[in-house]
Enzyme design. Structure first.
Site, PDB file in Angstrom:
ATOM      1  N   HIS A   1      40.561  28.840  39.456  1.00 23.53           N
ATOM      2  CA  HIS A   1      40.873  28.884  38.032  1.00 23.53           C
ATOM      3  C   HIS A   1      42.384  28.799  37.804  1.00 23.53           C
ATOM      4  O   HIS A   1      43.175  29.264  38.627  1.00 23.53           O
ATOM      5  CB  HIS A   1      40.373  30.192  37.411  1.00 23.53           C
ATOM      6  CG  HIS A   1      38.909  30.428  37.579  1.00 23.53           C
ATOM      7  ND1 HIS A   1      38.405  31.205  38.598  1.00 23.53           N
ATOM      8  CD2 HIS A   1      37.848  29.994  36.866  1.00 23.53           C
ATOM      9  CE1 HIS A   1      37.080  31.251  38.494  1.00 23.53           C
ATOM     10  NE2 HIS A   1      36.719  30.510  37.466  1.00 23.53           N
TER      11      HIS A   1
ATOM     12  N   ASP B   1      43.723  29.885  43.601  1.00 27.71           N
ATOM     13  CA  ASP B   1      42.437  30.214  42.992  1.00 27.71           C
ATOM     14  C   ASP B   1      41.844  28.969  42.349  1.00 27.71           C
ATOM     15  O   ASP B   1      42.560  28.045  41.969  1.00 27.71           O
ATOM     16  CB  ASP B   1      42.659  31.294  41.932  1.00 27.71           C
ATOM     17  CG  ASP B   1      41.387  31.953  41.448  1.00 27.71           C
ATOM     18  OD1 ASP B   1      41.052  33.028  41.973  1.00 27.71           O
ATOM     19  OD2 ASP B   1      40.739  31.395  40.538  1.00 27.71           O
TER      20      ASP B   1
ATOM     21  N   HIS C   1      44.832  36.019  35.374  1.00 28.03           N
ATOM     22  CA  HIS C   1      44.518  35.662  33.984  1.00 28.03           C
ATOM     23  C   HIS C   1      45.135  36.637  32.980  1.00 28.03           C
ATOM     24  O   HIS C   1      45.179  36.326  31.783  1.00 28.03           O
ATOM     25  CB  HIS C   1      43.012  35.630  33.755  1.00 28.03           C
ATOM     26  CG  HIS C   1      42.293  34.548  34.482  1.00 28.03           C
ATOM     27  ND1 HIS C   1      42.679  33.227  34.439  1.00 28.03           N
ATOM     28  CD2 HIS C   1      41.205  34.589  35.305  1.00 28.03           C
ATOM     29  CE1 HIS C   1      41.866  32.501  35.194  1.00 28.03           C
ATOM     30  NE2 HIS C   1      40.974  33.298  35.737  1.00 28.03           N
TER      31      HIS C   1
ATOM     32  N   ASP D   1      37.788  31.382  45.491  1.00 28.64           N
ATOM     33  CA  ASP D   1      36.613  30.863  44.811  1.00 28.64           C
ATOM     34  C   ASP D   1      36.585  29.340  44.730  1.00 28.64           C
ATOM     35  O   ASP D   1      35.654  28.772  44.146  1.00 28.64           O
ATOM     36  CB  ASP D   1      36.458  31.475  43.419  1.00 28.64           C
ATOM     37  CG  ASP D   1      37.769  31.642  42.683  1.00 28.64           C
ATOM     38  OD1 ASP D   1      38.800  31.140  43.169  1.00 28.64           O
ATOM     39  OD2 ASP D   1      37.778  32.286  41.620  1.00 28.64           O
TER      40      ASP D   1
END
Length: 308
Positions: free
Chosen positions: A166, A164, A127, A245
């Site tokens: 995200h 991931d 991120h 995740d």
């Protein structure tokens, strides 16, 4: 040649509070599972060095670096970056180790010292934007390493694979205008960081999926969208943003992957690397917050990398 694990005790000293899911316990859970699965002694264990400032500056503005370096709080204090990201006294050092691991692993793989590597490091990176830290992430470890491979080591093409839960918005932003790089990913949408999906292109194959997506749908994306793009691009090295995740036991997301899915994706990436990249892969830990699922998934990933 062996698979190497890069880590350092400094990475466990970065601590954003007992309430925070991105905790030092994540690295201990991984280490425990590597021992418990009886593969610890079959891997080469290397200490993560401190990253060179020049390597950070290939991907991050001086202001972004200074924000972390110049705001180290006193022991016991914290410095807020955003609503869910903060610094403690050890965060700058940990961030240097995390990015340093990715760069050192890149050099070791290119130099033929090791076959591939997994960087068991934190803080995570995908991120982190070129201009600012964000979302648990201080520096973008994978993007820093990818640009090192291109600009310092002279590779012609690199690919980033991100699994991931995200969207790796920082990595996409870092590589968006770089014709020597390809990024492929899936990510739960709508979900943090709430970016709008970009059109899929020859260099950006980032596929949004709804909550409750399971492994069969993800494997279809890999087969129908990732692999054609990777084969067309023919990368000379592959970097993996290895977030776990999207596991069905991880409450931070809402997807339904299991350990076998991570092993399968890793094997698909390894086959591409064998064809075009001399097998060269560097994988860096991103998310994964259910400690048991994280440790088991990393073991599945590393076993695939090491062909155990």
């Amino acid at each position: 040649m062996t698979t190497a694990i890069y880590s350092h005790p400094d990475c466990a000293r970065h601590d954003m509070g007992d309430w925070h899911p991105e905790s030092p316990a994540r690295l201990q859970a991984i280490a425990d599972q590597l021992i418990g699965s009886h593969i610890h002694d079959l891997l080469e264990h290397r200490e993560a060095p401190l990253v060179a400032l020049a390597d950070l500056e290939r991907n991050h503005s001086r202001n972004a670096i200074a924000l972390v370096r110049d705001n180290v709080p006193a022991p016991g204090d914290s410095y807020p970056i955003d609503g869910d990201t903060s610094l403690n006294h050890y965060s700058w050092r940990a961030a240097q180790r995390a990015a340093g691991a990715a760069v050192a692993a890149t050099d070791a793989v290119i130099d033929g010292e090791i076959a591939n590597a997994f960087c068991s490091v934190r803080p995570p990176g995908h991120h982190a934007r070129p201009v600012e830290p964000m979302g648990f992430c201080l520096f973008n470890n994978v993007a820093v390493a990818a640009k090192h491979a291109l600009d310092a080591r002279g590779l012609a093409r690199v690919a980033v694979v991100d699994f991931d839960v995200h969207h790796g918005n920082g990595t996409e932003e870092a590589l968006q205008g770089e014709p020597r790089a390809l990024m492929v990913s899936f990510y739960q949408h709508p979900f943090y960081p709430y970016t709008e999906p970009e059109p899929i292109s020859a260099h950006m194959v980032n596929v949004p999926v709804p909550a409750h997506t399971k492994g069969d749908a993800v494997r279809q994306i890999v087969l129908e969208q990732w692999l054609p793009a990777l084969h067309a691009f023919q990368p000379e090295m592959i970097f993996i943003s290895a977030g776990f995740d999207a596991h069905r036991e991880d409450d931070i997301g809402g997807m339904g992957l299991v350990e076998a899915d991570y092993a399968w994706m890793t094997q698909q990436v390894m086959e591409v690397a064998r064809l075009y990249a001399k097998g060269r892969i560097v994988s860096c830990l991103e998310g994964g917050y259910n400690l048991s699922a994280l440790g088991r998934s990393v073991v599945a990933h590393v076993k695939a990398l090491a062909e155990l």
